[in-house]
Design a protein around this motif. Structure first.
Motif, short mmCIF file in Angstrom:
data_model
loop_
_atom_site.label_atom_id
_atom_site.label_comp_id
_atom_site.label_asym_id
_atom_site.label_seq_id
_atom_site.Cartn_x
_atom_site.Cartn_y
_atom_site.Cartn_z
N ILE A 119 0.84 -1.20 0.00
CA ILE A 119 0.00 0.00 0.00
C ILE A 119 0.87 1.25 0.00
N LEU A 120 1.90 1.28 0.86
CA LEU A 120 2.78 2.45 0.93
C LEU A 120 3.57 2.64 -0.37
N THR A 121 3.97 1.53 -0.99
CA THR A 121 4.67 1.61 -2.28
C THR A 121 3.77 2.20 -3.34
N ALA A 122 2.52 1.73 -3.41
CA ALA A 122 1.57 2.26 -4.39
C ALA A 122 1.29 3.73 -4.15
N LEU A 123 1.07 4.11 -2.88
CA LEU A 123 0.81 5.52 -2.57
C LEU A 123 2.02 6.40 -2.88
N GLY A 124 3.23 5.88 -2.62
CA GLY A 124 4.45 6.63 -2.96
C GLY A 124 4.56 6.86 -4.45
N ARG A 125 4.28 5.82 -5.23
CA ARG A 125 4.34 5.96 -6.69
C ARG A 125 3.31 6.97 -7.18
N ILE A 126 2.10 6.90 -6.62
CA ILE A 126 1.05 7.84 -7.01
C ILE A 126 1.47 9.27 -6.68
N GLY A 127 2.03 9.47 -5.48
CA GLY A 127 2.48 10.81 -5.09
C GLY A 127 3.54 11.37 -6.02
N VAL A 128 4.50 10.53 -6.39
CA VAL A 128 5.56 10.95 -7.32
C VAL A 128 4.97 11.29 -8.68
N ARG A 129 4.05 10.44 -9.17
CA ARG A 129 3.43 10.67 -10.48
C ARG A 129 2.64 11.97 -10.49
N ILE A 130 1.91 12.25 -9.42
CA ILE A 130 1.13 13.49 -9.34
C ILE A 130 2.06 14.70 -9.38
N ALA A 131 3.13 14.65 -8.57
CA ALA A 131 4.08 15.77 -8.52
C ALA A 131 4.76 15.98 -9.87
N LEU A 132 5.27 14.92 -10.48
CA LEU A 132 5.94 15.06 -11.78
C LEU A 132 4.99 15.54 -12.86
N SER A 133 3.73 15.09 -12.80
CA SER A 133 2.78 15.47 -13.84
C SER A 133 2.46 16.96 -13.79
N ARG A 134 2.56 17.55 -12.62
CA ARG A 134 2.31 18.99 -12.52
C ARG A 134 3.46 19.80 -13.11
N LEU A 135 4.64 19.19 -13.14
CA LEU A 135 5.80 19.88 -13.70
C LEU A 135 5.91 19.76 -15.20
N ARG A 136 5.64 18.53 -15.73
CA ARG A 136 5.88 18.34 -17.15
C ARG A 136 4.70 17.75 -17.92
N GLY A 137 3.60 17.42 -17.24
CA GLY A 137 2.42 16.90 -17.92
C GLY A 137 2.66 15.51 -18.48
N PRO A 138 1.65 14.84 -18.98
CA PRO A 138 0.24 15.13 -18.78
C PRO A 138 -0.15 14.97 -17.30
N ARG A 139 -1.21 15.65 -16.92
CA ARG A 139 -1.64 15.67 -15.53
C ARG A 139 -2.10 14.29 -15.08
N TYR A 140 -1.76 13.90 -13.86
CA TYR A 140 -2.11 12.60 -13.28
C TYR A 140 -3.04 12.84 -12.09
N ILE A 141 -4.22 12.21 -12.12
CA ILE A 141 -5.20 12.39 -11.04
C ILE A 141 -5.70 11.03 -10.59
N LEU A 142 -5.72 10.80 -9.27
CA LEU A 142 -6.32 9.61 -8.67
C LEU A 142 -7.64 10.06 -8.08
N THR A 143 -8.72 9.38 -8.41
CA THR A 143 -10.03 9.75 -7.87
C THR A 143 -10.78 8.50 -7.45
N GLY A 144 -11.89 8.69 -6.78
CA GLY A 144 -12.72 7.58 -6.33
C GLY A 144 -14.12 8.09 -6.08
N PRO A 145 -14.94 7.34 -5.35
CA PRO A 145 -16.31 7.80 -5.11
C PRO A 145 -16.30 9.09 -4.32
N SER A 146 -17.18 9.99 -4.69
CA SER A 146 -17.23 11.29 -4.03
C SER A 146 -18.66 11.61 -3.62
N THR A 147 -18.79 12.30 -2.50
CA THR A 147 -20.11 12.70 -2.07
C THR A 147 -20.49 14.05 -2.64
N GLY A 148 -19.61 14.67 -3.41
CA GLY A 148 -19.83 16.04 -3.90
C GLY A 148 -20.82 16.12 -5.03
#
Length: 200
Positions: free
Chosen positions: A171-200
């Protein structure tokens, strides 16, 4: 929905933020089957920020979440390309996919049609929605997306997350990879977003 005990009971007490009215034209069975998948699909479509004429690839287009996302995206005016098993290609086409590719073929990304407005080595894909997961899906999306495009995943780097037990290290490995991908995507694109069910 994340509290233990009572998930399969006939009567449960739930936080009202996770509930919505059943549309009158749906049976209780249909509405119940659409609940979580519908929330995830709606949340993913919100994150994709689709506009008419955009080209969207949905990986897992014939599944519960993917199938709903395809229909919502088509309704929003997007051109949807589905990626699913060949056995479900007809289903994906009926849901609204203009083209269906077999995700068992490792080169599915290379089979996307090119267009005049794209450089020779790129295809004009604006968005990718991943409902299957896996590093291979993320890498394929990187190859086909525009630099200013968006990759939305409801799963992350682990294929079919939840099927095998990951343990805390996984779980921590997956979350670490997701965090790195999100950060890098904001710098050089394409944007990376993890989403799930939302109450909004």
């Amino acid at each position: 929905p994340f509290r233990p005990g009572g998930a399969w009971a006939e009567i449960t007490a739930d936080d009202e933020r996770w509930l919505t009215r059943k549309p009158e034209n749906l049976s209780f069975g249909t509405a119940a089957a659409c609940g979580v998948a519908g929330l995830v699909a709606a949340s993913a479509l919100q994150a994709l920020q689709l506009r008419p004429k955009m080209r969207l690839v949905v990986v897992g287009a014939s599944g519960g979440i993917g199938g709903m996302a395809v229909q919502l995206a088509v309704r929003a005016g997007a051109e949807v390309i589905g990626v699913c098993s060949a056995a479900h290609a007809d289903t994906a086409a009926r849901l609204g996919c203009s083209l269906v590719l077999d995700y068992h073929d490792p080169s599915w990304a290379e089979k996307l049609p090119t267009a005049e407005r794209a450089p020779v080595d790129r295809v004009p894909i604006d968005r990718v929605l991943d409902t299957v997961g896996g590093i291979d899906v993320e890498e394929a999306a990187q190859r086909v997306l525009r630099r200013d495009g968006t990759f939305v995943t409801v799963v992350g780097p682990e294929r079919f997350i939840g099927d095998p037990a990951l343990g805390w290290i996984g779980i921590l490995t997956a979350l670490g990879r997701i965090g790195v991908r999100i950060a890098l995507s904001r710098l050089r694109g394409p944007r990376y977003i993890l989403t799930g069910p939302s109450t909004g």
